[in-house]
Write a protein that holds these residues in place. Sequence first.
Motif, PDB file in Angstrom:
ATOM      1  N   LYS A   3      -3.696 -10.940   0.506  1.00  0.00           N
ATOM      2  CA  LYS A   3      -2.769 -10.089   1.254  1.00  0.00           C
ATOM      3  C   LYS A   3      -2.041  -9.334   0.753  1.00  0.00           C
ATOM      4  O   LYS A   3      -1.622  -9.341  -0.469  1.00  0.00           O
ATOM      5  N   ARG A   4      -1.647  -7.998   1.320  1.00  0.00           N
ATOM      6  CA  ARG A   4      -1.098  -6.963   0.720  1.00  0.00           C
ATOM      7  C   ARG A   4       0.336  -7.303   0.316  1.00  0.00           C
ATOM      8  O   ARG A   4       1.159  -8.011   1.151  1.00  0.00           O
ATOM      9  N   LYS A   5       0.907  -6.853  -0.734  1.00  0.00           N
ATOM     10  CA  LYS A   5       2.259  -7.174  -1.127  1.00  0.00           C
ATOM     11  C   LYS A   5       3.230  -6.464  -0.310  1.00  0.00           C
ATOM     12  O   LYS A   5       2.867  -5.309   0.097  1.00  0.00           O
ATOM     13  N   GLU A   6       4.473  -7.188   0.209  1.00  0.00           N
ATOM     14  CA  GLU A   6       5.283  -6.550   0.869  1.00  0.00           C
ATOM     15  C   GLU A   6       6.110  -5.466  -0.086  1.00  0.00           C
ATOM     16  O   GLU A   6       6.542  -5.740  -0.901  1.00  0.00           O
ATOM     17  N   ARG A   7       6.396  -4.338   0.636  1.00  0.00           N
ATOM     18  CA  ARG A   7       7.270  -3.055  -0.020  1.00  0.00           C
ATOM     19  C   ARG A   7       8.676  -3.536   0.342  1.00  0.00           C
ATOM     20  O   ARG A   7       9.112  -3.501   1.597  1.00  0.00           O
ATOM     21  N   ILE A   8       9.519  -4.022  -0.675  1.00  0.00           N
ATOM     22  CA  ILE A   8      11.134  -4.150  -0.472  1.00  0.00           C
ATOM     23  C   ILE A   8      11.760  -2.826  -1.071  1.00  0.00           C
ATOM     24  O   ILE A   8      11.458  -2.576  -2.341  1.00  0.00           O
TER      25      ILE A   8
END
Length: 429
Positions: A3-8
Amino acid sequence: MEKRKERIVVLGGGAGGLELACNLAGNNKALVTLVDVNGSHVWKPRLHEFAAGTVDSTLSEMSFYMLAAMRGFTFEQGKVVSIDRQAQTVRLAAVRSQHGAIEGPERDVAYDRLVVALGGVTPDFGTTGVAEHAVRLDEKADADDFRDLFVAAILRSRHSGKPAKVSIVGSGATGTELASHLRVSERGFINQAVLESHQRLLDVVILEAAPEIMPGASDGLRKAVLDRLALLDIDTHTNAKIAAVERDAVVAEGGERWPTDITVWAAGLVGNPCLEHLCDFAMDSKHRIAVDNRLRTTVDERIYALGDAASFKPTPDAVPLPPTAQCASQQAAYLAGAIPKTIAGGTPDHFEYNDQGRLLSLARGGSVGSISPFRSKNDFLVHGQFARAAYQSIQRRHQWSVLGYLRGSVAIFADAISPAKSPALKLHG
Ligand SMILES: Cc1cc2nc3c(=O)[nH]c(=O)nc-3n(C[C@H](O)[C@H](O)[C@H](O)COP(=O)(O)OP(=O)(O)OC[C@H]3O[C@@H](n4cnc5c(N)ncnc54)[C@H](O)[C@@H]3O)c2cc1C
């Protein structure tokens, strides 16, 4: 497929935003980006000391670029101008050099989760002359401006024999702490060799619109602060509703005038004016973004707000939490746990504020405060070494949170021994 990492993306690297970025950065399910208009972080609760010149700001200044490399987040320098909630992007203005040449282009930063931590400013309530003739301690540049004015005024006073006059409008922590630290600075200019020690170089007055100083403080704390201010020979006037600030005077609604060389406007705090224009956030009457009990904005559950930029009510009928570093830091610690939990599909608990009290450092007047330990409903008045340690603990925790325990401890040690090594009273910041 992985899964693509979430951009925070965290907007604002102040007391709360920087702690959050540092503590999220270790999470292997997210890519963290911090955005700030400045290239370095300054711990705002010490602005009055930088202004008075009793501490050198370089000790509390940390480069965001270095911190990003050290803690594992990306840093984007630029002024936040708008948020596009549909496209999930933040627009940053071009970065310009002092001479106006563009150094970094205007750009968009994409996010999956966004945290607004852009702080607050001191409002002038439309009072005539504040913008032109008063200094407000909202950022490091303001502290530098004040120090330049202060040094010039006190040098004039040394030659003329007439004390420099500083008027501080507002008797909260900023006003009372600045006044006390100015007395320490004054001593640096007294020439012992020619026995000027009895010469008075500085008159300081604190002007408060309310009937009592430090509105909202307990009676015990107010009395303790008043006693210490009197000991330091700092004048206080209450019921002084200021109608105008002129170049050389502060004028009350009733016409009373206080002649002044420098005026500091330290009356209250509202949300950063840029918050109103970012997108369609619901705002409170102090221009702060309304958030729910998980610090999510009421218009978009992917966007959070914290610290001075946020308006959080512990219960629907309560007043919003105060704009303090203590509160910003607790909210940052909460989101450092709540956001990863949400990304992982969980439901975080509600944010709960633990009020650890109100503490002031009045330089030679000592430290004093009221604390409510173990969530007790009663306040206890503290002073002396205990109050000093409690006061300093807010910054110590910040340094550990941002730098980690080893580097944080080294920074704390350097800070502790610095005043003897690095007197900050100089003509240029
Ligand atoms: C003199 C003084 C003494 C204080 N003493 C205490 C104390 O003893 N205890 C305490 O708890 N609190 C104290 N406070 C209050 C405390 O400093 C603030 O409540 C706290 O800093 C708020 O943290 P924050 O993260 O919300 O915002 P801030 O720390 O203000 O950080 C906001 C950040 O956003 C950045 N920024 C602003 N606008 C933009 C933009 N458009 N684009 C990009 N970046 C932007 C700024 O550069 C800054 O880095 C004091 C404040 C002052 C001024």
